[in-house]
Write a protein that holds these residues in place. Structure first.
Motif, PDB file in Angstrom:
ATOM      1  N   GLU A   1      87.781  22.679 -57.093  1.00 59.02           N
ATOM      2  CA  GLU A   1      86.538  22.392 -57.801  1.00 59.02           C
ATOM      3  C   GLU A   1      85.373  23.165 -57.187  1.00 59.02           C
ATOM      4  O   GLU A   1      84.241  22.683 -57.091  1.00 59.02           O
ATOM      5  CB  GLU A   1      86.262  20.885 -57.832  1.00 59.02           C
ATOM      6  CG  GLU A   1      87.347  20.111 -58.569  1.00 59.02           C
ATOM      7  CD  GLU A   1      87.083  18.622 -58.645  1.00 59.02           C
ATOM      8  OE1 GLU A   1      86.111  18.156 -58.026  1.00 59.02           O
ATOM      9  OE2 GLU A   1      87.845  17.926 -59.335  1.00 59.02           O
TER      10      GLU A   1
ATOM     11  N   PRO B   1      90.483  18.118 -66.540  1.00 58.34           N
ATOM     12  CA  PRO B   1      89.550  17.909 -65.421  1.00 58.34           C
ATOM     13  C   PRO B   1      88.536  16.792 -65.646  1.00 58.34           C
ATOM     14  O   PRO B   1      87.981  16.263 -64.681  1.00 58.34           O
ATOM     15  CB  PRO B   1      88.851  19.267 -65.306  1.00 58.34           C
ATOM     16  CG  PRO B   1      89.837  20.245 -65.852  1.00 58.34           C
ATOM     17  CD  PRO B   1      90.523  19.522 -66.974  1.00 58.34           C
TER      18      PRO B   1
ATOM     19  N   LYS C   1      91.531  10.551 -63.231  1.00 61.57           N
ATOM     20  CA  LYS C   1      92.324  11.566 -62.533  1.00 61.57           C
ATOM     21  C   LYS C   1      92.508  11.240 -61.063  1.00 61.57           C
ATOM     22  O   LYS C   1      93.537  11.580 -60.465  1.00 61.57           O
ATOM     23  CB  LYS C   1      91.707  12.951 -62.705  1.00 61.57           C
ATOM     24  CG  LYS C   1      90.408  13.195 -61.951  1.00 61.57           C
ATOM     25  CD  LYS C   1      89.943  14.646 -62.141  1.00 61.57           C
ATOM     26  CE  LYS C   1      88.661  14.929 -61.381  1.00 61.57           C
ATOM     27  NZ  LYS C   1      88.223  16.341 -61.559  1.00 61.57           N
ATOM     28  N   GLU C   2      91.532  10.542 -60.447  1.00 61.58           N
ATOM     29  CA  GLU C   2      91.669  10.212 -59.034  1.00 61.58           C
ATOM     30  C   GLU C   2      92.790   9.223 -58.773  1.00 61.58           C
ATOM     31  O   GLU C   2      93.197   9.030 -57.623  1.00 61.58           O
ATOM     32  CB  GLU C   2      90.336   9.664 -58.515  1.00 61.58           C
ATOM     33  CG  GLU C   2      89.235  10.711 -58.487  1.00 61.58           C
ATOM     34  CD  GLU C   2      87.861  10.115 -58.671  1.00 61.58           C
ATOM     35  OE1 GLU C   2      87.714   8.899 -58.449  1.00 61.58           O
ATOM     36  OE2 GLU C   2      86.936  10.858 -59.042  1.00 61.58           O
TER      37      GLU C   2
ATOM     38  N   ARG D   1      99.033  13.827 -58.763  1.00 65.02           N
ATOM     39  CA  ARG D   1      98.657  15.240 -58.652  1.00 65.02           C
ATOM     40  C   ARG D   1      97.323  15.408 -57.936  1.00 65.02           C
ATOM     41  O   ARG D   1      97.196  16.217 -57.016  1.00 65.02           O
ATOM     42  CB  ARG D   1      98.587  15.870 -60.046  1.00 65.02           C
ATOM     43  CG  ARG D   1      98.022  17.301 -60.018  1.00 65.02           C
ATOM     44  CD  ARG D   1      97.858  17.870 -61.416  1.00 65.02           C
ATOM     45  NE  ARG D   1      97.014  19.068 -61.393  1.00 65.02           N
ATOM     46  CZ  ARG D   1      96.609  19.718 -62.480  1.00 65.02           C
ATOM     47  NH1 ARG D   1      96.987  19.286 -63.684  1.00 65.02           N
ATOM     48  NH2 ARG D   1      95.845  20.780 -62.372  1.00 65.02           N
ATOM     49  N   TRP D   2      96.302  14.664 -58.375  1.00 60.46           N
ATOM     50  CA  TRP D   2      94.964  14.832 -57.792  1.00 60.46           C
ATOM     51  C   TRP D   2      94.968  14.473 -56.311  1.00 60.46           C
ATOM     52  O   TRP D   2      94.427  15.190 -55.479  1.00 60.46           O
ATOM     53  CB  TRP D   2      93.969  13.974 -58.555  1.00 60.46           C
ATOM     54  CG  TRP D   2      92.541  14.276 -58.228  1.00 60.46           C
ATOM     55  CD1 TRP D   2      91.769  15.265 -58.763  1.00 60.46           C
ATOM     56  CD2 TRP D   2      91.705  13.584 -57.309  1.00 60.46           C
ATOM     57  NE1 TRP D   2      90.503  15.230 -58.218  1.00 60.46           N
ATOM     58  CE2 TRP D   2      90.434  14.206 -57.324  1.00 60.46           C
ATOM     59  CE3 TRP D   2      91.899  12.484 -56.457  1.00 60.46           C
ATOM     60  CZ2 TRP D   2      89.369  13.773 -56.533  1.00 60.46           C
ATOM     61  CZ3 TRP D   2      90.849  12.053 -55.673  1.00 60.46           C
ATOM     62  CH2 TRP D   2      89.607  12.696 -55.709  1.00 60.46           C
TER      63      TRP D   2
ATOM     64  N   GLU E   1      96.792  17.124 -54.249  1.00 60.72           N
ATOM     65  CA  GLU E   1      95.998  18.344 -54.100  1.00 60.72           C
ATOM     66  C   GLU E   1      94.923  18.174 -53.024  1.00 60.72           C
ATOM     67  O   GLU E   1      94.689  19.075 -52.212  1.00 60.72           O
ATOM     68  CB  GLU E   1      95.371  18.722 -55.447  1.00 60.72           C
ATOM     69  CG  GLU E   1      96.386  19.266 -56.441  1.00 60.72           C
ATOM     70  CD  GLU E   1      95.796  19.539 -57.808  1.00 60.72           C
ATOM     71  OE1 GLU E   1      96.490  20.162 -58.644  1.00 60.72           O
ATOM     72  OE2 GLU E   1      94.628  19.135 -58.074  1.00 60.72           O
TER      73      GLU E   1
END
Length: 431
Positions: free
Chosen positions: A147, A223, A228-229, A233-234, A237
């Protein structure tokens, strides 16, 4: 709240409902994210290297500025008692020197300015100084994951990791001309760590379950996905690029490079919304960071408490603050940027005389066992900052907002190097 500061491992998502760092320690370990077991016996080397008054000063004014340390660190007349493990009720006792004159030498591999030999010539004021350059983040193919990417229309995308690498190479060239021995913590867009996000999927799943997500989703939709948190995956990463990467850089700094100073080079930014249609803002600013201002919840982790005490005992701060203050003064003069002001109650403490320097507990500034100056000039999504970034590298000067300016990369590099020259010319012994 600006987006681009590297956050300490214990508070990264403390304000979010399901952050990686809000999780309770896995198994029976009381460690920060990917933290290593503290080697408390190392602190025996620091016995009687510091006086009571110096230790108390650094605890109260630098490292624990957000309140008393309770039973974590208790300071008595002749010693300090530092908690090793709460469950086992184990403590480490650090014995103080009676006075400065009788203090034992501080064990360290880095050299403060006053311990350097005089420079051979006035034209090479940095001769023999070992400096490691740490361009923040990764850039390249990793920029979107981090990001640290935005694009205005069809313009060249702005990627912080690539910008600071350009600056670092300019800094290196000038430092070498001035006699310094320069090394890079990162000199490309590939990670230093060998681990990748897939290596952390199982740990990410366990962390999410600990945080109250019994069946975590494997991926997020896009995104802007509000959940997403809460995805594997998030979380995996974040574990890769923010924790594994910085911890591996620390191994490189501490075990191989052994610098006298690390310069962490970053650009700043404020919230820009959609990276494909970012918000550009009017204000631009500058600040620098050194290690300190640990939050009480950070010190509850055994490894962070150990790392803080080791950093304190190394006396890195007594070199970091005058260094950062000198560099900040020169950068302010050469860039014309005003100081950034953190929101009231944030996890920082303003220090020094320039108004540009703060203490903050960042992973790199804590783990690198030498003085670290962390530079945060320019708001990338300010209108002027963006225009100057898009202008690229050019010779001479160009006019921005009625002011003749060097290209932004050269201005950044020159202001840092000029600040270093000012400091070491005054602080290291003369011939």
């Amino acid at each position: 709240m600006f987006r681009f500061n590297q956050i300490s491992s214990a508070v990264l998502f403390i304000a979010l409902p399901l952050g990686i760092c809000a999780a309770a320690p896995l198994a029976d370990e009381n460690l920060g994210v990917l933290g290593a077991h503290p080697k408390w016996k190392v602190l025996e080397r620091y016995q009687r290297t510091i006086t009571h008054d110096d230790f108390a000063r650094l605890i109260q004014d630098v490292y624990c500025t957000h309140g008393p340390t309770g039973d974590l660190i208790s300071i008595e007349e002749r010693s300090a008692r530092i908690l090793i493990n709460r469950e086992a009720k184990k403590f480490f006792t650090l014995r103080f020197a009676e006075d400065a004159a009788s203090s034992a030498p501080v064990p360290r591999l880095w050299r403060p300015a006053k311990a350097l030999p005089p420079p051979p010539t006035a034209e090479r004021p940095l001769a023999g100084l070992r400096i490691a350059l740490d361009p923040g983040h990764l850039g390249g193919a990793w920029a979107k994951m981090e990001e640290r990417w935005f694009q205005v229309g069809n313009s060249t995308p702005v990627t912080e990791g690539d910008l600071v690498l350009r600056v670092a190479r300019l800094v290196a060239a000038r430092l070498q001309e001035l006699g310094a021995r320069v090394s890079f913590v990162r000199n490309g867009t590939e990670p230093v760590t060998r681990q990748r996000p897939d290596d952390f999927k199982e740990l990410a799943r366990k962390i999410l379950i600990k945080n109250g997500v019994p069946q975590p989703r494997s991926d997020f939709l896009n995104p802007d996905d509000p959940e997403k948190e809460q995805t594997i995956r998030w979380q995996s990463e974040i574990l890769f690029y923010r924790f594994s990467e910085i911890r591996r850089r620390a191994v490189l700094v501490n075990a191989k490079l052994h610098p006298d100073l690390v310069l962490c080079l970053h650009f700043n930014a404020e919230a820009w919304g959609d990276p494909q249609n970012p918000t550009l803002i009017d204000h631009n600013h500058l600040h620098l960071l050194v290690n300190g201002s640990y939050l009480p919840q950070e010190l509850e982790f055994d490894d962070e408490r150990f790392e803080m005490v080791r950093k304190l005992l190394s006396r890195a701060y007594d070199e970091e603050l005058p260094l950062a203050d000198t560099i900040a003064g020169v950068m302010a003069r050469e860039t014309g940027l005003p100081p950034y002001e953190y929101p009231t109650g944030d996890n920082v403490t303003k220090v020094g005389s320039t108004g540009y320097v703060y203490t903050r507990n960042l992973l790199a500034t804590r783990l690198y066992r030498c003085p670290v100056v962390y530079c945060e000039p320019y708001v990338m999504n300010s209108r002027e900052g963006f225009d100057r970034i898009e202008a690229g590298e050019y010779e001479g000067t160009r006019t921005f907002n009625g002011v003749e300016r060097k290209n932004i990369y050269r201005e950044y590099a020159d202001s840092v190097v000029d600040g270093l020259m000012d400091y070491y010319r005054k602080a290291r012994p003369g011939k």
